[in-house]
Design a protein around this motif. Structure first.
Motif, PDB file in Angstrom:
ATOM      1  N   ASP A   1     -33.584   5.102  -6.487  1.00 29.06           N
ATOM      2  CA  ASP A   1     -33.241   4.050  -5.153  1.00 29.06           C
ATOM      3  C   ASP A   1     -32.261   3.050  -5.662  1.00 29.06           C
ATOM      4  O   ASP A   1     -31.075   2.746  -5.075  1.00 29.06           O
ATOM      5  N   ALA A   2     -32.745   2.347  -6.661  1.00 30.93           N
ATOM      6  CA  ALA A   2     -32.041   1.049  -7.110  1.00 30.93           C
ATOM      7  C   ALA A   2     -30.572   1.422  -7.433  1.00 30.93           C
ATOM      8  O   ALA A   2     -29.690   0.663  -7.317  1.00 30.93           O
ATOM      9  N   LEU A   3     -30.480   2.540  -8.424  1.00 33.65           N
ATOM     10  CA  LEU A   3     -29.215   3.042  -8.965  1.00 33.65           C
ATOM     11  C   LEU A   3     -28.435   3.692  -7.988  1.00 33.65           C
ATOM     12  O   LEU A   3     -27.350   4.100  -8.224  1.00 33.65           O
ATOM     13  N   ALA A   4     -28.777   4.043  -6.824  1.00 33.25           N
ATOM     14  CA  ALA A   4     -28.273   4.852  -5.882  1.00 33.25           C
ATOM     15  C   ALA A   4     -27.992   6.478  -6.563  1.00 33.25           C
ATOM     16  O   ALA A   4     -26.737   6.720  -6.450  1.00 33.25           O
ATOM     17  N   ILE A   5     -28.601   6.895  -7.338  1.00 28.88           N
ATOM     18  CA  ILE A   5     -28.391   8.183  -7.926  1.00 28.88           C
ATOM     19  C   ILE A   5     -29.623   9.131  -7.694  1.00 28.88           C
ATOM     20  O   ILE A   5     -30.768   8.731  -7.290  1.00 28.88           O
ATOM     21  N   SER A   6     -29.474  10.420  -7.891  1.00 27.30           N
ATOM     22  CA  SER A   6     -30.399  11.401  -8.156  1.00 27.30           C
ATOM     23  C   SER A   6     -30.543  12.470  -9.064  1.00 27.30           C
ATOM     24  O   SER A   6     -29.712  12.208  -9.879  1.00 27.30           O
ATOM     25  N   TRP A   7     -31.506  13.245  -9.409  1.00 24.19           N
ATOM     26  CA  TRP A   7     -31.700  14.064 -10.289  1.00 24.19           C
ATOM     27  C   TRP A   7     -30.729  14.807 -10.317  1.00 24.19           C
ATOM     28  O   TRP A   7     -29.768  15.437 -11.485  1.00 24.19           O
ATOM     29  N   ASP A   8     -29.873  15.414  -9.051  1.00 26.37           N
ATOM     30  CA  ASP A   8     -28.683  16.181  -9.136  1.00 26.37           C
ATOM     31  C   ASP A   8     -27.639  15.322  -9.809  1.00 26.37           C
ATOM     32  O   ASP A   8     -26.937  16.186 -10.326  1.00 26.37           O
ATOM     33  N   ASP A   9     -27.547  14.217  -9.432  1.00 22.28           N
ATOM     34  CA  ASP A   9     -26.303  13.344  -9.952  1.00 22.28           C
ATOM     35  C   ASP A   9     -26.361  13.556 -11.585  1.00 22.28           C
ATOM     36  O   ASP A   9     -25.422  13.579 -12.319  1.00 22.28           O
ATOM     37  N   LEU A  10     -27.642  13.423 -12.148  1.00 17.73           N
ATOM     38  CA  LEU A  10     -27.725  13.226 -13.509  1.00 17.73           C
ATOM     39  C   LEU A  10     -27.440  14.771 -14.144  1.00 17.73           C
ATOM     40  O   LEU A  10     -26.746  14.981 -15.097  1.00 17.73           O
TER      41      LEU A  10
END
Length: 184
Positions: free
Chosen positions: A153-162
């Motif tokens: 949430d804090a980084l505004a990313i998801s596992w899919d982004d990774l």
């Protein structure tokens, strides 16, 4: 004992992943190298543990595997300290900047970190878990804690982004293969 080529490969993967996450999130290009350096050095405390306490460190590695627990937890159980704590001592001895030192000290406790380098600590914490999960190199940690939702949430990313940066990471690690040869 820890396989050092595998260790540096994991460290490179974490550094490259942290830099890619920072770039994807729009972190100033001038600051992205700090993300790489913090990722590269995040596990530096494992080196003295491995080199100066090899018999005891093997016990920690075996306990982590046998009990399916994160390596830092096994280190604390066997040694009374983790590689993150030892890494902070190394960072202080080397007079590394506070962002890198705090990242080394907190990469396994990123979700509870409240200091001024939160973005760096969160990013490297996520990059470390991602690198461990990908199995690039060997960190000695086969059972990492999952990335807490607060970090996503804090980084505004998801596992899919990774997962989308995975092929870029592999290509950069291959380019850095020369570094691994030097570290032998």
């Amino acid at each position: 004992v820890l396989n050092l080529e595998g260790f540096w490969r994991h460290s490179l993967c974490t550094g490259v992943a942290a830099k890619h996450i920072a770039r994807k999130r729009g972190v100033d290009a001038k600051l992205q190298e700090e993300y790489f350096a913090a990722g590269l050095l995040h596990d530096i405390g494992k080196i003295p543990l491995n080199n100066y306490l090899p018999d005891v460190y093997i016990q920690a590695l075996e306990l982590a595997d046998r009990d399916h627990r994160p390596l830092y937890a096994a280190e604390e159980h066997v040694l009374g300290m983790s590689h993150a704590e030892v890494g902070l001592l190394v960072a202080q001895a080397w007079k590394l900047d506070s962002g890198i030192a705090e990242t080394i000290a907190n990469h396994h406790a990123a979700a509870s970190y409240r200091g001024q380098h939160r973005d760096l600590v969160f990013t490297v914490g996520a990059a470390n878990t991602f690198a461990t999960t990908l199995g690039i190199g060997y960190s000695g940690d086969r059972h990492p804690d999952p990335i807490p939702q607060v970090i996503f949430d804090a980084l505004a990313i998801s596992w899919d982004d990774l997962e989308q940066i995975e092929e870029h990471i592999a290509a950069e690690i291959e380019k850095a293969q020369g570094f691994l040869q030097v570290s032998r």
